[in-house]
Design a protein around this motif. Structure first.
Motif, PDB file in Angstrom:
ATOM      1  N   ARG A  32       0.805  -1.215  -0.096  1.00  0.00           N
ATOM      2  CA  ARG A  32       0.197  -0.055  -0.090  1.00  0.00           C
ATOM      3  C   ARG A  32       0.792   1.070  -0.058  1.00  0.00           C
ATOM      4  N   ARG A  34       0.863   5.189   0.309  1.00  0.00           N
ATOM      5  CA  ARG A  34       0.009   6.308   0.773  1.00  0.00           C
ATOM      6  C   ARG A  34       0.491   7.612   0.123  1.00  0.00           C
ATOM      7  N   PRO A  35      -0.283   8.622   0.242  1.00  0.00           N
ATOM      8  CA  PRO A  35      -0.091   9.972  -0.396  1.00  0.00           C
ATOM      9  C   PRO A  35       1.135  10.700   0.034  1.00  0.00           C
ATOM     10  N   GLN A 118       8.507   1.415   7.176  1.00  0.00           N
ATOM     11  CA  GLN A 118       9.129   2.380   8.123  1.00  0.00           C
ATOM     12  C   GLN A 118       8.286   3.149   8.792  1.00  0.00           C
ATOM     13  N   THR A 119       8.645   3.655   9.634  1.00  0.00           N
ATOM     14  CA  THR A 119       7.852   4.676  10.525  1.00  0.00           C
ATOM     15  C   THR A 119       7.345   5.830   9.891  1.00  0.00           C
ATOM     16  N   GLY A 120       5.915   5.988  10.107  1.00  0.00           N
ATOM     17  CA  GLY A 120       5.034   6.895   9.232  1.00  0.00           C
ATOM     18  C   GLY A 120       4.605   6.649   7.871  1.00  0.00           C
ATOM     19  N   GLY A 122       2.165   4.552   7.253  1.00  0.00           N
ATOM     20  CA  GLY A 122       0.890   4.085   7.010  1.00  0.00           C
ATOM     21  C   GLY A 122       0.238   2.763   7.649  1.00  0.00           C
ATOM     22  N   LYS A 123       1.218   2.277   8.523  1.00  0.00           N
ATOM     23  CA  LYS A 123       0.684   0.970   9.182  1.00  0.00           C
ATOM     24  C   LYS A 123      -0.430   1.056  10.034  1.00  0.00           C
ATOM     25  N   THR A 124      -0.454   2.026  11.025  1.00  0.00           N
ATOM     26  CA  THR A 124      -1.592   2.190  11.866  1.00  0.00           C
ATOM     27  C   THR A 124      -2.822   2.500  11.134  1.00  0.00           C
ATOM     28  N   TYR A 125      -2.666   3.490  10.308  1.00  0.00           N
ATOM     29  CA  TYR A 125      -3.565   3.894   9.266  1.00  0.00           C
ATOM     30  C   TYR A 125      -4.467   2.812   8.621  1.00  0.00           C
ATOM     31  N   GLU A 222       3.549  10.619  15.813  1.00  0.00           N
ATOM     32  CA  GLU A 222       2.809   9.762  16.724  1.00  0.00           C
ATOM     33  C   GLU A 222       3.051   8.234  16.395  1.00  0.00           C
ATOM     34  N   SER A 223       4.378   7.763  16.576  1.00  0.00           N
ATOM     35  CA  SER A 223       4.864   6.573  16.286  1.00  0.00           C
ATOM     36  C   SER A 223       4.737   5.545  16.954  1.00  0.00           C
ATOM     37  N   SER A 224       4.220   4.428  16.705  1.00  0.00           N
ATOM     38  CA  SER A 224       3.954   3.170  17.468  1.00  0.00           C
ATOM     39  C   SER A 224       5.340   2.545  17.733  1.00  0.00           C
ATOM     40  N   ALA A 258       5.648  -2.343  14.900  1.00  0.00           N
ATOM     41  CA  ALA A 258       6.276  -0.920  14.848  1.00  0.00           C
ATOM     42  C   ALA A 258       7.224  -0.917  13.725  1.00  0.00           C
ATOM     43  N   GLY A 259       7.490   0.508  13.670  1.00  0.00           N
ATOM     44  CA  GLY A 259       8.213   0.807  12.343  1.00  0.00           C
ATOM     45  C   GLY A 259       9.779   0.073  12.158  1.00  0.00           C
TER      46      GLY A 259
HETATM   47  N1  LIG Z   1      -3.103   5.892   2.856  1.00  0.00           N
HETATM   48  C1  LIG Z   1      -3.218   7.135   3.711  1.00  0.00           C
HETATM   49  N2  LIG Z   1      -4.020   8.149   3.080  1.00  0.00           N
HETATM   50  C2  LIG Z   1      -4.059   9.213   4.079  1.00  0.00           C
HETATM   51  N3  LIG Z   1      -3.405   9.445   5.025  1.00  0.00           N
HETATM   52  C3  LIG Z   1      -2.316   8.634   5.439  1.00  0.00           C
HETATM   53  C4  LIG Z   1      -2.389   7.334   4.739  1.00  0.00           C
HETATM   54  N4  LIG Z   1      -1.450   6.330   5.491  1.00  0.00           N
HETATM   55  C5  LIG Z   1      -0.978   7.156   6.561  1.00  0.00           C
HETATM   56  N5  LIG Z   1      -1.339   8.433   6.627  1.00  0.00           N
HETATM   57  C6  LIG Z   1      -1.088   9.402   7.715  1.00  0.00           C
HETATM   58  O1  LIG Z   1       0.452   9.211   7.632  1.00  0.00           O
HETATM   59  C7  LIG Z   1       0.554   9.579   9.079  1.00  0.00           C
HETATM   60  C8  LIG Z   1       1.584   8.370   9.683  1.00  0.00           C
HETATM   61  O2  LIG Z   1       0.811   7.122   9.548  1.00  0.00           O
HETATM   62  P1  LIG Z   1       0.838   6.006  10.631  1.00  0.00           P
HETATM   63  O3  LIG Z   1       0.965   6.597  11.817  1.00  0.00           O
HETATM   64  O4  LIG Z   1      -0.340   5.144  10.169  1.00  0.00           O
HETATM   65  O5  LIG Z   1       2.272   5.393  10.183  1.00  0.00           O
HETATM   66  P2  LIG Z   1       3.064   4.092  10.879  1.00  0.00           P
HETATM   67  O6  LIG Z   1       3.753   3.436   9.638  1.00  0.00           O
HETATM   68  O7  LIG Z   1       2.035   3.692  11.845  1.00  0.00           O
HETATM   69  O8  LIG Z   1       4.219   4.814  11.764  1.00  0.00           O
HETATM   70  P3  LIG Z   1       4.892   4.413  13.223  1.00  0.00           P
HETATM   71  O9  LIG Z   1       5.648   3.185  12.599  1.00  0.00           O
HETATM   72  O10 LIG Z   1       5.716   5.237  13.472  1.00  0.00           O
HETATM   73  O11 LIG Z   1       3.798   3.831  14.006  1.00  0.00           O
HETATM   74  C9  LIG Z   1      -0.689   9.469   9.920  1.00  0.00           C
HETATM   75  O12 LIG Z   1      -1.071  10.944   9.963  1.00  0.00           O
HETATM   76  C10 LIG Z   1      -1.721   8.974   8.842  1.00  0.00           C
HETATM   77  O13 LIG Z   1      -3.004   9.668   9.184  1.00  0.00           O
END
Ligand SMILES: Nc1ncnc2c1ncn2[C@@H]1O[C@H](COP(=O)(O)OP(=O)(O)OP(=O)(O)O)[C@@H](O)[C@H]1O
Length: 566
Positions: A32, A34-35, A118-120, A122-125, A222-224, A258-259
């Protein structure tokens, strides 16, 4: 409707579910993208990921510098089961990943969905909406298709942080893990909530999410910092009665890892964050080792490599299904991490091909067709359920069909995945000229041809080693795994250092060339400096080669060890 008719409808529906079950890949890898986020846009970072028109091929356009400092773009091509672009909604992610696995958990399957990246990225999203959507489908099946079976749904939610397990639905109570005589891992004291409706599950998920450990990394505010694991378990008693103790029928686990950022990203971070990073990397490597071992059909799966893999142990034995969602950022600033993520995903996927055609062949669904008896007792034959898991495992672990077919109802096309990271360099000026065209013009047949001619890399070559080195004892191989994981980390760090040193040397070399072009330069001086530079280069390469050879040897030895443990 006459009763007989209603029953035959239910039978039909169950049998359809089971047929569908046979067509769900054992391991599916989805990417996946992300934008670009605001920060990346404000830094004028580019989107370097293009996705092919058939949605299962992508290209990473890596901007590089030649020795003469001219820019060019190296293209890295990958194929996966599905690639979801930035416009794909969370609902579509669910349909592509988890939805097909849901009916299977009523039939003894342990299904797992995890997000990696990687961190950020979009995993949690990506992961957060999935359990609720799955719960809706599970409850619908429970109350309709399986309404007379006495199934119950239980929810648990915990996290692994710094190698320790915490209950997210019980004030982050620290929990310990135990292994019973049958090597089943259980988390002692983990709260499981019986859920009768979606609202209850929603509350539980929100409570758990609010309790999770988060921190701030350079890439995500807000990183997991933990692996979050939410499990939906279907339980039932053998006679369908609610009074008898419920036993596990099937389970769906959601893992928000986690990232995956490595040491390079953590230089600005404090010691605690770096330690967290090391622990996270260890578990991600261990997870890869387990998937690798599963695919090699090794009797010994190195679950003890980390807490994460220990916890996941029962999700991987028996009849299991795994979907991995690799989350990537599109930005040029994340190129190296994106490539790491895709290579990890590619490695997981390629494990399912190559030498394992036997395992990949379409399995007969006769075992399911035979079994149309409806009472819950039929799910618990003469042996205990746990015994049964072992049987299923030995007969059926890789008998499952991968059957990735064109599904007319799916929004995303799928073709069999090949491991293809084809690199091709083009001048930077051509970067945008044909990047999409390259993929779009690639017919699906081209991918098929590629798949046929591509030779599977053999990471785990089976070589003969001195048997006295090992005693084939599994606990030893767990120690060996830890050592191996550490060596892998060290190897990558050395490689990174070597690349940095090389860049420094190349800078010196460029200066030397500039000096050499000046009138009246000293030839002796040039020769001596060039000699020094070449010696430094050769020493760096030799050092890395030695380390690589040592690591390869250890990897081969480890493979022999686990094979001999069968
Ligand atoms: N497909 C998407 N569309 C819109 N926004 C997104 C998308 N994926 C992620 N984001 C946004 O990007 C930011 C980081 O996403 P997220 O917290 O899910 O990352 P993560 O991979 O879980 O990071 P970490 O490992 O640090 O927890 C958030 O603000 C989230 O809303």
């Amino acid at each position: 409707m006459p009763r007989g008719n209603a029953e035959s409808k239910v039978l039909e529906s169950i049998s359809l579910d089971r047929e569908r079950a046979n067509s769900v890949a054992k391991i599916k890898v989805v990417v996946r993208k992300r934008p670009l986020n605001k920060k990346e846009i404000s830094k004028k970072e580019e989107d370097i990921i293009t996705i092919g028109s058939n949605s299962n091929a992508l290209v990473v356009h890596e901007k590089k510098l030649k020795v003469d400092l001219t820019e060019y773009v190296e293209k890295h091509e990958f194929l996966f089961d599905a690639i979801l672009n930035e416009a794909v909604s969370n609902d579509e992610v669910y349909s592509e990943t988890v939805e097909p696995m849901v009916p299977l958990i009523f039939n003894r399957t342990k299904a797992t969905c995890f997000a990696y990246g990687q961190t950020g990225s979009g995993k949690t999203y990506t992961m957060q909406p999935l359990p609720l959507k799955a719960s809706q489908d599970i409850l619908r099946l429970m109350y309709h298709t399986y309404r007379n079976h006495g199934f119950q749904l239980f929810v648990s939610f915990f996290e692994i942080y710094g190698g320790k397990v915490f209950d997210l639905l019980n004030d982050r109570k620290k929990l310990c893990m135990r292994e019973d005589g049958k090597q089943q891992v259980c988390i002692v004291g983990l709260q499981e909530y019986k859920a009768l409706d979606v609202q209850k599950i929603k509350e539980l998920i929100e409570r758990g999410n609010a309790t999770r450990s988060t921190g701030t990394t350079g890439a995500n505010e807000e990183s997991s910092r933990s692996h979050g694991i939410l499990q939906l378990a279907i339980k039932g008693s053998a006679d369908g009665s609610e009074n008898k103790p419920a036993r596990l029928v099937g389970k769906l686990s959601f893992i928000d890892l986690a990232g995956s950022e490595r040491g390079a990203d953590t230089t600005d971070n404090d010691k605690k964050t770096r330690m967290e990073g090391a622990e996270i990397n260890k578990s991600l490597l261990a997870l890869k080792e387990c998937i690798r071992a599963l695919d090699n059909d090794q009797g010994h799966i190195p679950f003890r490599g980390s807490k994460l893999t220990e916890v996941l142990r029962d999700s991987f034995v028996g009849d299991s299904r795994t979907v991995m969602i690799s989350c990537i950022s599109p930005s040029s600033g994340s190129c190296e991490h994106t490539l790491n993520t895709l290579r990890y995903a590619d490695r997981v996927k390629s494990l399912l091909k190559g030498n394992n055609s036997k395992k990949e062949t379409v399995s007969s669904s006769s075992n399911l067709r035979k079994s149309t008896a409806l009472p819950l007792a039929s799910y618990f034959p003469a042996e205990t359920f746990e015994d049964n898991i072992t049987d299923v495992r030995s007969e059926n672990r890789f008998g499952w069909s991968k059957q990735i077919q064109r599904d007319p109802s799916s929004k995303v096309d799928r073709v069999p995945s090949a491991r293809t990271e084809g690199n091709s360099a083009v001048p930077y000026s051509d970067h945008f000229k044909g990047q999409r065209g390259d993929l779009n013009s690639m017919a699906e047949d081209d991918f098929d041809d590629y798949e046929e001619t591509y030779e599977q890399p053999k990471m785990l070559q089976k070589t003969v080693v001195d048997p006295s080195t090992f005693d084939g004892n599994n606990s030893h191989s767990d120690d060996d795994l830890s050592a191996l994981l550490k060596e892998e980390e060290d190897l990558v760090s050395s490689h990174r250092r070597q690349v940095e040193d090389t860049m420094e040397i190349v800078r010196k070399e460029m200066n030397l060339l500039v000096e050499a072009d000046q009138p009246g330069n000293q030839l002796d001086d040039y020769i001596s400096k060039l000699n020094t530079i070449l010696s430094q280069k050769a020493a760096g390469i030799l050092q890395l080669q030695t380390r690589l050879a040592q690591f390869q040897k250890r990897l081969n030895e480890y493979n022999v060890l686990v094979s001999s443990g069968n």
